[in-house]
Design a protein around this motif. Structure first.
Motif, PDB file in Angstrom:
ATOM      1  N   SER A   1      18.138  -7.141  -6.408  1.00 37.66           N
ATOM      2  CA  SER A   1      16.887  -6.507  -6.796  1.00 37.66           C
ATOM      3  C   SER A   1      15.750  -7.075  -5.972  1.00 37.66           C
ATOM      4  O   SER A   1      15.678  -8.282  -5.732  1.00 37.66           O
ATOM      5  CB  SER A   1      16.618  -6.736  -8.292  1.00 37.66           C
ATOM      6  OG  SER A   1      15.370  -6.202  -8.666  1.00 37.66           O
ATOM      7  N   ARG A   2      14.874  -6.173  -5.537  1.00 33.71           N
ATOM      8  CA  ARG A   2      13.654  -6.585  -4.826  1.00 33.71           C
ATOM      9  C   ARG A   2      12.468  -5.986  -5.561  1.00 33.71           C
ATOM     10  O   ARG A   2      12.379  -4.769  -5.732  1.00 33.71           O
ATOM     11  CB  ARG A   2      13.666  -6.111  -3.372  1.00 33.71           C
ATOM     12  CG  ARG A   2      12.451  -6.570  -2.565  1.00 33.71           C
ATOM     13  CD  ARG A   2      12.515  -6.031  -1.137  1.00 33.71           C
ATOM     14  NE  ARG A   2      11.478  -6.619  -0.298  1.00 33.71           N
ATOM     15  CZ  ARG A   2      10.234  -6.174  -0.221  1.00 33.71           C
ATOM     16  NH1 ARG A   2       9.867  -5.108  -0.942  1.00 33.71           N
ATOM     17  NH2 ARG A   2       9.343  -6.754   0.556  1.00 33.71           N
ATOM     18  N   ASN A   3      11.552  -6.852  -5.981  1.00 35.22           N
ATOM     19  CA  ASN A   3      10.412  -6.402  -6.765  1.00 35.22           C
ATOM     20  C   ASN A   3       9.119  -6.892  -6.120  1.00 35.22           C
ATOM     21  O   ASN A   3       8.989  -8.071  -5.809  1.00 35.22           O
ATOM     22  CB  ASN A   3      10.517  -6.931  -8.197  1.00 35.22           C
ATOM     23  CG  ASN A   3       9.272  -6.661  -9.010  1.00 35.22           C
ATOM     24  OD1 ASN A   3       8.404  -7.518  -9.136  1.00 35.22           O
ATOM     25  ND2 ASN A   3       9.168  -5.460  -9.554  1.00 35.22           N
ATOM     26  N   GLU A   4       8.190  -5.971  -5.895  1.00 35.68           N
ATOM     27  CA  GLU A   4       6.869  -6.335  -5.393  1.00 35.68           C
ATOM     28  C   GLU A   4       5.830  -6.114  -6.493  1.00 35.68           C
ATOM     29  O   GLU A   4       6.001  -5.256  -7.366  1.00 35.68           O
ATOM     30  CB  GLU A   4       6.490  -5.484  -4.177  1.00 35.68           C
ATOM     31  CG  GLU A   4       7.321  -5.734  -2.948  1.00 35.68           C
ATOM     32  CD  GLU A   4       6.816  -4.918  -1.762  1.00 35.68           C
ATOM     33  OE1 GLU A   4       5.599  -4.614  -1.718  1.00 35.68           O
ATOM     34  OE2 GLU A   4       7.628  -4.564  -0.901  1.00 35.68           O
ATOM     35  N   TYR A   5       4.765  -6.879  -6.404  1.00 38.00           N
ATOM     36  CA  TYR A   5       3.676  -6.723  -7.363  1.00 38.00           C
ATOM     37  C   TYR A   5       2.383  -7.073  -6.619  1.00 38.00           C
ATOM     38  O   TYR A   5       2.159  -8.228  -6.273  1.00 38.00           O
ATOM     39  CB  TYR A   5       3.869  -7.663  -8.556  1.00 38.00           C
ATOM     40  CG  TYR A   5       3.025  -7.322  -9.759  1.00 38.00           C
ATOM     41  CD1 TYR A   5       3.516  -6.489 -10.758  1.00 38.00           C
ATOM     42  CD2 TYR A   5       1.740  -7.839  -9.908  1.00 38.00           C
ATOM     43  CE1 TYR A   5       2.761  -6.177 -11.869  1.00 38.00           C
ATOM     44  CE2 TYR A   5       0.976  -7.530 -11.021  1.00 38.00           C
ATOM     45  CZ  TYR A   5       1.498  -6.695 -12.006  1.00 38.00           C
ATOM     46  OH  TYR A   5       0.726  -6.394 -13.110  1.00 38.00           O
TER      47      TYR A   5
END
Length: 815
Positions: free
Chosen positions: A361-365
């Motif tokens: 999983s790759r999550n940006e914020y």
């Protein structure tokens, strides 16, 4: 209950008024105390002047209580529940009587901020070192900062570089086997005195999580652990008196291994036998929660990296302040989760087939906020804040070499849809009777992006010296887009919602140290699409029928209104004080995560059971919060905080299994009038204990001019609570945790040596049973819905055991 609390409130107020009157006639002798300064309203002001409930946790409190995990902050903030699950991926933060399930995909009920910029909670849970101040703001938020949230927000600040003085600290803790070890430190360097400075900080942590080990030590001999390394560099640049820039970069790497704790179901359910069920599942005898064992066949592993860049610029001009606050954060997660929950396989060879599913999983914020605020009052009466906020959170989830366990009897029915998931039955599926194990290649399964744009403003008027009136509003546009490029069978979730939220308050200072206030506010959370039921339909080559989809899969937005009144008092020459408030909050379409797996019928008539259903239900919460302190003498201080929240679902319609056998047919389900059984419920809106209280006391003694000794006790009490009103055994008894600290330090706290004992009485209280799962039943995941086997064990969790350790700290210069 409310009458008793009301009488107590009146008594406290009468005592405070009497004490203030006596104070006027008392001598001028006082014990000096520093005022607590907060930034809850985007400006620095006394805690006593803020017309809302909030708790402040200082760096000194974190150090005094040996708090090195963010979830332990709940020990000193009552009513706040911080859960960092031992799978390393899920953090649940709840406050003021309503639950939040991060797996539901909805916005959080409590929003987080790092150095004034919005951020997801998983980043904060990993950043517990070299902190400034933590502020827990209670009630609806959003007109002054970041995102709308119905229950509150938590702001965390890292220590800024000191422009003038060189300094730093080192801190190390070493504890018993259930504690582990932690080391952290920082150094502050004024590169150009008064203009530019750098601060370097870092942390190394090696803890034992919840101490749960495998019941199969010959297959899984390793104990649980979480090992993390993090570094942070902060830069501060102030070229002129009117211009300042702050930039922070933080990196984290962690590895984690954990087990899913279980206990024998017969220990709490008298209808279940304690004997071996004799159906092929692994049986290791009687297991209690205090054994801290897992009968699940497999290990949960996770590797994660996190990077955060945080920046702020402030320009002070003509009595106003123009600010920009931005943040970019990215996390990469690679967890491996066991699939043989019931322990069907017992050989080490087969266990590899059932637990080695790996998700990437790759999550940006990223957030951006520009705002203009007053530093000098307009016309000597008005303060204001206006601004614009933007959020983007692109996320990609992929599955790598994840075996699908398919019963051989149903394999012919599943085989036609395998190509949709990138599986070639001839080359990717192997028979391990009575199952096929089918492994897919690396493949992106989900892509999503949630964005929010908002314009906000707040105006505060001071028509009289003692009177303040404030109001604010925010208009937000929330968009959510999610799709599954690996399958045309899962619908695209593409929704756009807009809403106005507002806040208002009025406060009056009867004296500089006695203030009464009232406030009100609204909140909004965007609806969502529940994936669990859709995925259950996908693997069967079917769709979710409309009567199920429209009610419990595609969920409407939530709104709420909150009303609060309170007082804040200091007396006895500010050697004592207390805050007291009462609130009522009314939710429409509360986003409720159904805590059990539910049976339902698909369009093609197949019957499936799955977790992950949501429902819109009405909720009302009433609560009371209080905190106080007293400095009896220069040697002895004490403080307390309490929270009472009564949250109830009011006649809500939720999916359930009422009246169904353990394995129902489609006809049995549809006899209720639809493709899913529904129930009217008026149960609790949260699994949180409704009443919590914390208290602490510290005694110090100067042995000499260079050595000061101290003894500190800190305790937390949690009342009885029902975790899941649809599972009669899932409850938590009331319990108390007592921590003790004894040590010596220098009078200026430049060095400190202390011994600590956490959970001094070794309290053993079961915190949850079943964990929201069907009792005594586990399912092997498969494309066909799996095969259920009656296991002798169910999920559980228990309080941490007694932990003993030592902490050493040395600080110098600006620290």
């Amino acid at each position: 209950m409310y009458r008793a609390l009301a009488l107590a409130s009146v008594s406290l107020l009468a005592s405070a008024t009497s004490a203030m009157a006596e104070e006027q006639a008392a001598s001028n002798e006082t014990i000096s105390t520093d005022e607590i300064i907060v930034t809850a309203r985007r400006r620095e002001e006394r805690l006593l002047d803020v017309p809302k409930a909030l708790n402040v946790v200082s760096p000194e409190q974190l150090s005094r209580n040996n708090i090195t995990r963010f979830e332990d902050v709940q020990q000193i903030v009552p009513g706040l529940n911080l859960q960092n699950s031992n799978n390393g991926m899920v953090q649940n933060t709840t406050l003021r009587g309503v639950a939040f399930d991060v797996n539901s995909g909805v916005n959080a009920t409590v929003e987080f901020y790092l150095n004034d910029a919005g951020i997801q909670q998983n980043y904060i849970y990993q950043s517990m070192y070299d902190l400034g101040q933590i502020e827990v703001l209670r009630g609806p938020q959003g007109t002054l900062r970041g995102r709308a949230s119905p229950s509150g927000s938590i702001t965390v600040s890292t220590k800024l570089p000191d422009l003038d003085d060189f300094g730093g600290f080192v801190n190390g803790s070493l504890g018993s086997k259930f504690y582990g070890k932690n080391a952290q430190g920082a150094v502050n360097i004024p590169v150009v005195e008064g203009v530019f400075a750098l601060r370097f900080a870092g942390s190394i942590d090696d803890n034992k999580l919840d101490g749960v080990r495998s019941a199969y030590p010959d297959i899984f001999p390793d104990g649980p652990y979480r090992r993390s390394w993090s570094e942070r560099v902060s830069a501060r640049f102030q070229p002129t008196d009117t211009l300042e820039f702050n930039v922070v970069y933080q990196h984290l790497l962690s590895h984690q291994l954990s087990y899913m704790q279980t206990q024998s179901t017969c220990l709490f359910d008298p209808t279940v036998s304690c004997d071996d069920p004799g159906n092929g599942t692994s049986y290791v005898g009687l297991v209690s929660a205090t054994d801290r064992l897992s009968t699940v066949n497999g290990i949960r592993r996770i590797r994660q990296t996190m990077d955060i860049i945080n920046g702020r610029a402030d320009w002070h001009v003509l009595g106003q302040k123009l600010s920009y606050v931005g943040q970019y954060a990215v996390a990469h997660l690679r967890p491996a989760t066991p699939q043989d929950f019931g322990g069907y396989y017992t050989s080490s060879a087969a266990s590899g087939l059932t637990y080695d599913g790996v998700t990437a999983s790759r999550n940006e914020y990223q957030t951006h906020e520009v705002r203009l605020s007053s530093e000098q009052r307009i016309a000597k009466i008005f303060d204001y804040v206006v601004g614009y906020f933007r959020l983007d959170t692109p996320t990609d989830n992929a599955i790598t070499n994840a075996p699908q366990i398919i019963p051989a009897a149903t394999f012919p029915y599943v085989q036609p849809i395998l190509p949709l998931l990138g599986i070639d039955a001839a080359t990717d599926c192997t028979l391990f009777a009575p199952f096929y194990s089918c492994s897919s290649g690396s493949k992106t399964l989900q892509h999503g992006n949630r964005t929010e744009s908002a314009w906000f403003g707040n105006l505060t008027a001071h028509p009289l010296d003692k009177l303040e009136i404030s109001g604010g509003a925010r208009y937000l546009i929330d968009k959510n887009f999610s799709y599954f490029p690996s399958s045309a069978m899962l619908p695209v979730d593409d929704r756009r919602d807009s809403a106005w939220i507002w806040t208002g308050s009025a406060s009056y200072h009867f004296t500089p140290d006695f203030m009464a206030y009232v406030n009100a506010g609204s909140s909004f959370r965007q609806g969502t699409q529940s994936i669990g039921p859709i995925a259950a339909a996908l693997v069967s080559g079917s769709t979710v029928p409309d009567d199920v989809y429209n009610k419990f899969v595609s969920i409407k937005p939530e709104t709420s209104q909150s009303y609060e009144g309170g007082i804040k008092v200091q007396f006895w020459n500010r050697r004592a004080g207390f805050n007291l408030n009462y609130y009522h909050q009314n939710f429409q379409n509360f986003l409720y995560s159904v805590p059990i797996s539910v049976w339902f019928v698909l369009d093609n008539g197949l019957v499936r059971t799955t977790s992950g259903f949501l429902a819109n239900v009405p909720v009302k919460v009433d609560g009371l919060e209080a905190d106080g302190y007293v400095r009896v003498s220069p040697e002895f201080t004490a403080d307390f905080s309490l929270s009472y929240a009564h949250g109830r679902i009011k006649n809500g319609v939720v999916p359930c299994n009422e009246g169904l056998p353990s394995t129902p047919t489609a006809a049995q389900i549809q006899a209720s009038g639809g493709n899913i059984v529904t129930c009217r419920t008026s149960g609790p809106s949260s699994f949180l204990p409704p009443f919590t209280i914390t208290a602490s006391g510290t005694y110090t003694h100067d042995f000499s001019s260079t050595v000061t000794g101290y003894l500190r006790a800190q305790g937390t009490f949690n009342s009885h609570s029902l975790y899941n009103d649809q599972s009669p055994f899932d409850y938590q008894n009331s319990y108390a945790i007592l921590n003790a600290f004894v040590g010596v330090r220098s009078p200026d706290s430049s060095w400190d040596v202390s011994l600590f004992v956490k959970n001094l009485t070794n309290t053993k209280t079961i915190l949850s049973t079943y964990g929201g799962n069907v009792p005594a039943t586990t399912t092997l995941p498969s494309l066909a819905g799996g095969a259920s086997y009656s296991s002798a064990y169910s999920y559980t969790s228990i309080t941490m055991p007694r932990q003993i350790g030592v902490t050493l700290r040395y600080a110098f210069g600006s620290r």
